[in-house]
Design a protein around this motif. Structure first.
Motif, PDB file in Angstrom:
ATOM      1  N   TRP A  83     -20.329 -11.768  18.235  1.00  0.00           N
ATOM      2  CA  TRP A  83     -21.273 -12.266  18.521  1.00  0.00           C
ATOM      3  C   TRP A  83     -21.410 -13.347  17.388  1.00  0.00           C
ATOM      4  CZ3 TRP A  83     -24.468 -12.199  22.709  1.00  0.00           C
ATOM      5  CH2 TRP A  83     -24.668 -11.172  23.493  1.00  0.00           C
ATOM      6  N   ASP A  84     -20.049 -13.768  17.151  1.00  0.00           N
ATOM      7  CA  ASP A  84     -19.950 -14.752  15.845  1.00  0.00           C
ATOM      8  C   ASP A  84     -20.542 -16.164  16.398  1.00  0.00           C
ATOM      9  OD1 ASP A  84     -18.871 -15.430  13.030  1.00  0.00           O
ATOM     10  OD2 ASP A  84     -18.130 -16.880  14.680  1.00  0.00           O
ATOM     11  N   SER A  85     -21.448 -16.705  15.622  1.00  0.00           N
ATOM     12  CA  SER A  85     -22.093 -17.961  16.172  1.00  0.00           C
ATOM     13  C   SER A  85     -21.121 -19.054  16.299  1.00  0.00           C
ATOM     14  CB  SER A  85     -23.260 -18.415  14.938  1.00  0.00           C
ATOM     15  OG  SER A  85     -22.610 -18.460  13.718  1.00  0.00           O
ATOM     16  N   LEU A  86     -19.862 -19.403  15.420  1.00  0.00           N
ATOM     17  CA  LEU A  86     -19.047 -20.337  15.321  1.00  0.00           C
ATOM     18  C   LEU A  86     -18.291 -20.137  16.471  1.00  0.00           C
ATOM     19  CD1 LEU A  86     -17.849 -20.831  11.385  1.00  0.00           C
ATOM     20  CD2 LEU A  86     -19.751 -21.766  12.728  1.00  0.00           C
ATOM     21  N   PHE A 109     -17.957 -23.006  19.480  1.00  0.00           N
ATOM     22  CA  PHE A 109     -16.701 -23.471  19.922  1.00  0.00           C
ATOM     23  C   PHE A 109     -16.744 -23.467  21.324  1.00  0.00           C
ATOM     24  CE2 PHE A 109     -12.485 -22.570  21.251  1.00  0.00           C
ATOM     25  CZ  PHE A 109     -11.797 -23.863  20.906  1.00  0.00           C
ATOM     26  N   VAL A 110     -16.873 -22.187  21.953  1.00  0.00           N
ATOM     27  CA  VAL A 110     -16.793 -22.113  23.409  1.00  0.00           C
ATOM     28  C   VAL A 110     -17.724 -23.034  24.293  1.00  0.00           C
ATOM     29  CG1 VAL A 110     -17.091 -20.270  25.358  1.00  0.00           C
ATOM     30  CG2 VAL A 110     -16.024 -19.725  23.200  1.00  0.00           C
ATOM     31  N   LEU A 111     -19.067 -23.301  23.644  1.00  0.00           N
ATOM     32  CA  LEU A 111     -19.824 -23.853  24.428  1.00  0.00           C
ATOM     33  C   LEU A 111     -19.482 -25.484  24.270  1.00  0.00           C
ATOM     34  CD1 LEU A 111     -23.288 -22.553  23.297  1.00  0.00           C
ATOM     35  CD2 LEU A 111     -22.230 -22.404  25.654  1.00  0.00           C
ATOM     36  N   ARG A 135     -18.069 -37.042  24.330  1.00  0.00           N
ATOM     37  CA  ARG A 135     -18.905 -37.019  23.132  1.00  0.00           C
ATOM     38  C   ARG A 135     -19.272 -35.576  22.424  1.00  0.00           C
ATOM     39  NH1 ARG A 135     -20.167 -42.241  21.860  1.00  0.00           N
ATOM     40  NH2 ARG A 135     -20.870 -41.649  19.852  1.00  0.00           N
ATOM     41  N   ALA A 136     -19.341 -34.784  23.278  1.00  0.00           N
ATOM     42  CA  ALA A 136     -19.463 -33.479  22.800  1.00  0.00           C
ATOM     43  C   ALA A 136     -18.402 -32.735  22.344  1.00  0.00           C
ATOM     44  CB  ALA A 136     -20.081 -32.638  24.051  1.00  0.00           C
ATOM     45  N   LEU A 137     -17.229 -33.368  22.085  1.00  0.00           N
ATOM     46  CA  LEU A 137     -16.126 -32.845  21.222  1.00  0.00           C
ATOM     47  C   LEU A 137     -16.399 -32.285  19.847  1.00  0.00           C
ATOM     48  CD1 LEU A 137     -13.156 -32.152  21.390  1.00  0.00           C
ATOM     49  CD2 LEU A 137     -12.663 -34.498  21.019  1.00  0.00           C
ATOM     50  N   PRO A 138     -17.242 -33.055  19.162  1.00  0.00           N
ATOM     51  CA  PRO A 138     -17.638 -32.425  17.755  1.00  0.00           C
ATOM     52  C   PRO A 138     -18.295 -30.985  17.803  1.00  0.00           C
ATOM     53  CG  PRO A 138     -18.178 -34.739  17.931  1.00  0.00           C
ATOM     54  CD  PRO A 138     -17.755 -34.436  19.222  1.00  0.00           C
ATOM     55  N   ALA A 139     -18.616 -30.713  18.887  1.00  0.00           N
ATOM     56  CA  ALA A 139     -19.136 -29.246  19.154  1.00  0.00           C
ATOM     57  C   ALA A 139     -18.209 -28.149  19.272  1.00  0.00           C
ATOM     58  CB  ALA A 139     -20.091 -29.139  20.339  1.00  0.00           C
TER      59      ALA A 139
END
Length: 493
Positions: free
Chosen positions: A291-294, A298-300, A318-322
């Motif tokens: 359940w690691d937040s990073l 990354f997956v989202l 433009r969501a690539l930085p996510a």
């Protein structure tokens, strides 16, 4: 005792070296702000401040003489317009102040967010270095992306301000999910989320994906979910109430933005190849915590980026930085999170080599401080000169005058207060944008009759024309010459 001293010294060096390196990079960016190199969208943001400083409550279109709303009229730009109005400072001085605030928010925001992920003292500095340099061997610049060269050119943009707020937002949200938090703090988080979305919509998407990953990873109780829902409702209400443009109408405007965002899907390995190191770090984090937040972040981000490429919605790129930010942070954090000392040292060496490659790719950024002439030839070859600007027309062209110009000068001229016939950037709220662009093309076409050109100038109230020397003819009087065979003509009737 003697055996432990070298280890203590090595540990101290491991903490101090990243901090010194990160501090030097921040100093470099501060010196860049003094020079404020001009490229990309700087003219748009300067024009936005110009309009707000003259007409705070009803500024109209920032680029053309039309009464339309604009998504550039954000709360942050409203503050900057008010500063320009009250102080009388030029928009470029105000943009330098904005850049200083944005950089401060970014550095402190990264520090605060990373501290929610680890208590190691070297981690925030390592994180900054990874965000700046862990990219690829080919230079990539785009607003909303944190590579050093990109940041040097966009540090005064609202996107950097929004990114700084985003890291603070994630830090506050993470702590709110871990601790017993009052209703007031949850409502403040809703306000901050809406502020980020209003200031830079694409960064707002990144902030939202990061927040969603943080919430999923925390698996909050039902009482916390109720407060989170109230926070979300308040943020949505603020977005709906913002008077300068209709935020929710932007969801139907994507078709106008797809073409200019398609390059985000090109040369991915060359531009972002070094982040594969961070992907490996995420795999290790996933093995330690499903359940690691990073990892979730990354997956989202990766799913949204991939969906944009597969469906032709290239603006979703433009969501690539996510996807990049969690990867870059994971690569930095693995240096301090890996178990055995030998593993940490090995990881630090690999990360250091990757950061060195990324730093060399972006070495031309030094030229924005020193000028190209002061750079060694191998570094000067990496330097990309900024735009010259159109200050040479300002003794004659005044605020509110309309100038006929092609796209490239139209991206800069409004920064000095003038309007252009067609906007230099896509404008989803300008209904006759295509007609204006066609008029500019007809005006500068070689075979257009003089009478038709004169009619176009009259239709749009044009007082000045910026074009080549070959344009000279009836109805135009040469006023002055600029670089690259550009002439300022006065329209005479």
């Amino acid at each position: 005792m003697n055996r432990t001293q070298p280890q203590d010294g090595a540990a101290r060096a491991g903490r101090v070296l990243p901090q010194v390196a990160a501090a030097l990079v921040v100093v470099l960016l501060l010196l860049v702000i003094v020079r404020l190199p001009w490229a990309g969208d700087l003219g748009m943001h300067a024009a936005t401040i110009e309009r707000l400083s003259h007409h705070l409550f009803h500024p109209g279109n920032p680029l053309v003489d039309a009464d339309t709303p604009s998504p550039y009229y954000s709360p942050w730009m409203l503050v900057l317009g008010l500063v320009a109005k009250v102080t009388g400072l030029s928009v470029f001085v105000v943009l330098r102040l904005a850049a200083f605030v944005a950089l401060t928010l970014l550095v402190t925001g990264v520090w605060r967010y990373v501290r929610t992920l680890t208590a190691h003292r070297a981690a925030p500095a390592l994180a900054l270095l990874s965000l700046f340099f862990l990219w690829g061997p080919v230079l990539f610049n785009w607003s909303g992306f944190l590579g050093l060269n990109s940041l040097a050119l966009t540090v005064s943009y609202p996107s950097v301000f929004a990114l700084g707020l985003t890291f603070h937002f994630w830090a506050w949200l993470t702590r709110a999910l871990r601790e017993e938090t009052a209703w007031a703090r949850w409502l403040w988080l809703g306000v901050l989320w809406a502020l980020i979305l209003l200031c830079h919509q694409f960064t707002g998407v990144v902030a939202s994906l990061g927040a969603l990953a943080t919430v999923i990873a925390a698996r909050p109780a039902r009482t916390v979910l109720l407060r989170l829902a109230a926070s979300l409702a308040l943020g949505m209400a603020l977005l709906w109430l913002w008077p300068y443009y209709d935020f929710f109408s932007l969801f139907s405007a994507g078709a106008d933005l797809e073409a200019i965002h398609k390059p985000l899907y090109e040369d991915l390995a060359a531009r972002f190849g070094l982040v594969l190191l961070g992907v490996a770090a995420l795999v290790l984090r996933f093995r330690r915590d499903r359940w690691d937040s990073l990892v979730l972040f990354f997956v989202l981000g990766a799913l949204m980026f991939a969906a944009g490429g597969l469906t032709g919605h290239y603006s979703w790129g433009r969501a690539l930085p996510a996807a990049l930010i969690p990867v870059q942070l994971a690569a930095a954090l693995e240096v301090v999170a890996a178990g055995r000392r030998a593993v940490r040292v090995g990881w630090a060496c690999v990360l250091g080599a990757a950061l060195a490659v990324g730093a060399w790719t972006q070495a031309g950024t030094l030229g924005y401080v020193t000028g190209k002439g002061a750079l060694p030839s191998v570094v000067a070859a990496k330097y990309r000169p900024p735009w010259v600007g159109y200050h040479w027309i300002t003794p004659w062209v005044k605020y509110g005058d309309v100038v006929m110009a092609r796209t490239d000068p139209a991206r800069q001229i409004p920064a000095y207060g003038a309007y252009t016939v067609a906007p230099g950037y896509p404008d989803v709220f300008l209904p006759d944008a295509a007609r204006r662009e066609a008029a500019v093309e007809r005006y500068f076409a070689a075979g257009t009759p003089a009478a038709e050109r004169a009619g176009i100038l009259r239709e749009y109230g044009v007082r000045w024309v910026v074009g080549p020397s070959s344009l000279a003819g009836p109805g135009l009087r040469k006023v002055t010459a600029g670089p690259d065979d550009q002439i300022l003509y006065r329209v005479v009737h």
